[in-house]
Design a protein around this motif. Structure first.
Motif, PDB file in Angstrom:
ATOM      1  N   VAL A  79       0.813  -1.224   0.000  1.00 53.66           N
ATOM      2  CA  VAL A  79       0.000   0.000   0.000  1.00 53.66           C
ATOM      3  C   VAL A  79       0.846   1.275   0.000  1.00 53.66           C
ATOM      4  CG1 VAL A  79      -2.007  -1.075   1.054  1.00 53.66           C
ATOM      5  CG2 VAL A  79      -0.204  -0.152   2.524  1.00 53.66           C
ATOM      6  N   ASP A  80       2.053   1.217   0.540  1.00 52.09           N
ATOM      7  CA  ASP A  80       2.914   2.396   0.526  1.00 52.09           C
ATOM      8  C   ASP A  80       4.072   2.232  -0.459  1.00 52.09           C
ATOM      9  OD1 ASP A  80       4.273   0.474   1.940  1.00 52.09           O
ATOM     10  OD2 ASP A  80       4.923   1.796   3.560  1.00 52.09           O
ATOM     11  N   GLY A  81       3.890   1.291  -1.389  1.00 54.06           N
ATOM     12  CA  GLY A  81       4.885   1.069  -2.434  1.00 54.06           C
ATOM     13  C   GLY A  81       4.225   1.153  -3.797  1.00 54.06           C
ATOM     14  N   ASP A  82       4.339   0.085  -4.604  1.00 53.90           N
ATOM     15  CA  ASP A  82       3.764   0.108  -5.943  1.00 53.90           C
ATOM     16  C   ASP A  82       2.340  -0.433  -5.989  1.00 53.90           C
ATOM     17  OD1 ASP A  82       4.147  -2.611  -5.616  1.00 53.90           O
ATOM     18  OD2 ASP A  82       5.689  -2.800  -7.163  1.00 53.90           O
ATOM     19  N   GLY A  83       1.803  -0.819  -4.835  1.00 50.63           N
ATOM     20  CA  GLY A  83       0.428  -1.289  -4.767  1.00 50.63           C
ATOM     21  C   GLY A  83       0.221  -2.718  -5.216  1.00 50.63           C
ATOM     22  N   ALA A  84       1.288  -3.412  -5.581  1.00 51.34           N
ATOM     23  CA  ALA A  84       1.172  -4.786  -6.071  1.00 51.34           C
ATOM     24  C   ALA A  84       0.886  -5.748  -4.916  1.00 51.34           C
ATOM     25  CB  ALA A  84       2.458  -5.189  -6.787  1.00 51.34           C
ATOM     26  N   PRO A  85       0.295  -6.901  -5.201  1.00 55.40           N
ATOM     27  CA  PRO A  85       0.084  -7.915  -4.158  1.00 55.40           C
ATOM     28  C   PRO A  85       1.413  -8.336  -3.536  1.00 55.40           C
ATOM     29  CG  PRO A  85      -1.184  -8.455  -6.122  1.00 55.40           C
ATOM     30  CD  PRO A  85      -0.273  -7.319  -6.498  1.00 55.40           C
ATOM     31  N   VAL A  86       1.396  -8.530  -2.241  1.00 55.77           N
ATOM     32  CA  VAL A  86       2.619  -8.914  -1.546  1.00 55.77           C
ATOM     33  C   VAL A  86       3.038 -10.313  -1.981  1.00 55.77           C
ATOM     34  CG1 VAL A  86       1.439  -9.919   0.445  1.00 55.77           C
ATOM     35  CG2 VAL A  86       3.715  -8.966   0.737  1.00 55.77           C
TER      36      VAL A  86
END
Length: 217
Positions: A79-86
Motif C-alpha cells: 500500500v505504501d509502495g507500488d500497490g502490487a500484491p505482496v
C-alpha cells in the motif's frame, strides 16, 4: 570461531525469553538465503523505502512476504509502495522459523500457528533503526531474526521504555536472535552497522535482516 578471534562467541541469554545464537547458519545456507532475498527484493512489491506517519523515511529499506507491513499495520498489497500484491511467504521459511524457536527457546515455545510473515530489511553502511517494538501482530509468538552480511550493533532493551536498561549485541552474518515470552514486546533497534565486515565469500555489501513473525490475523 571466527578467523583471528581469540575467544569463540557462545550462545547467550540476553534477557528472559531472548537468546543470541552465533553462527547459526552456515556459509552455504547463508548464500541460499541471500539468493532468495535478492529475488524477493525485485519488483513488483519489491524493496522500498518506508515512510513514517510524521513524513520521515526509514534509512533501512524493506520488502515483505506474506503480508505487507506499513506503519502501523498489515495489508495484502504494498500500500505504501507500488500497490502490487505482496509476495507469498514460503513454507520452507516458516520451517526455518520454527526450527530457530525450538533451538533457541525450546520446543515448548513453539506457537500453535505457523509463521506467515517476513520483514526483510536492507541496511547500507549509513542505515539505522530506531528503538521500537514489534507490536502490530495479533499473535505473541516469538520473533525470529537472522542476519546476513555486515555486522551490526543490535540494541535490545526493555518492555517499558526506549531508553536504558538495554544490552548491545554484535550480530554477524549467520547469527540468530530470537525473542518471545516476557521479552516479546521489548524495545530494540540498530544504532549502527559496521561496513566492510561481511564474509567476503557471501558477496554482499551491507546487511540483510530477515525477521519472521506470526501475524495471528
Amino acid at each position: 570461531m571466527d578467523d583471528g578471534e581469540l575467544f569463540p562467541r557462545t550462545r547467550a541469554r540476553v534477557a528472559a525469553g531472548a537468546v543470541h545464537a552465533p553462527h547459526w547458519l552456515g556459509a552455504e545456507r547463508q548464500a541460499d538465503l541471500l539468493g532468495a532475498c535478492r529475488e524477493w527484493a525485485r519488483p513488483p512489491a519489491g524493496l522500498r523505502t518506508v515512510r513514517t506517519p510524521g513524513g520521515g523515511t526509514m534509512t533501512a529499506r524493506q520488502v515483505c512476504l506474506g503480508r505487507h507491513w506499513y506503519p502501523y499495520g498489515y495489508a495484502r498489497t504494498a500500500v505504501d509502495g507500488d500497490g502490487a500484491p505482496v509476495k507469498p511467504f514460503p513454507a520452507w521459511l516458516g520451517e526455518l522459523g520454527r526450527r530457530a524457536v525450538a533451538d533457541a527457546l525450546g520446543p515448548e515455545a513453539l506457537p500453535p500457528e505457523p509463521y506467515d510473515i517476513a520483514l526483510i530489511n536492507f541496511y547500507d553502511g549509513d542505515a539505522r533503526m530506531g528503538m521500537h517494538r514489534d507490536s502490530d501482530e495479533e499473535s505473541d509468538a516469538p520473533v525470529v531474526s537472522v542476519s546476513l552480511g555486515d555486522t551490526c550493533v543490535f540494541r535490545f532493551g526493555n518492555t517499558r521504555t526506549r531508553t536504558r536498561p538495554y544490552t548491545d549485541v554484535e550480530l554477524r552474518s549467520g547469527d540468530l536472535f530470537v525473542f518471545g515470552g516476557p521479552a516479546r514486546l521489548a524495545y530494540h533497534g540498530v544504532p549502527r552497522v559496521l561496513p566492510g565486515t561481511a564474509p567476503p565469500a557471501l558477496g554482499l555489501t551491507g546487511r540483510l535482516n530477515i525477521t519472521l513473525r506470526v501475524s495471528g490475523l
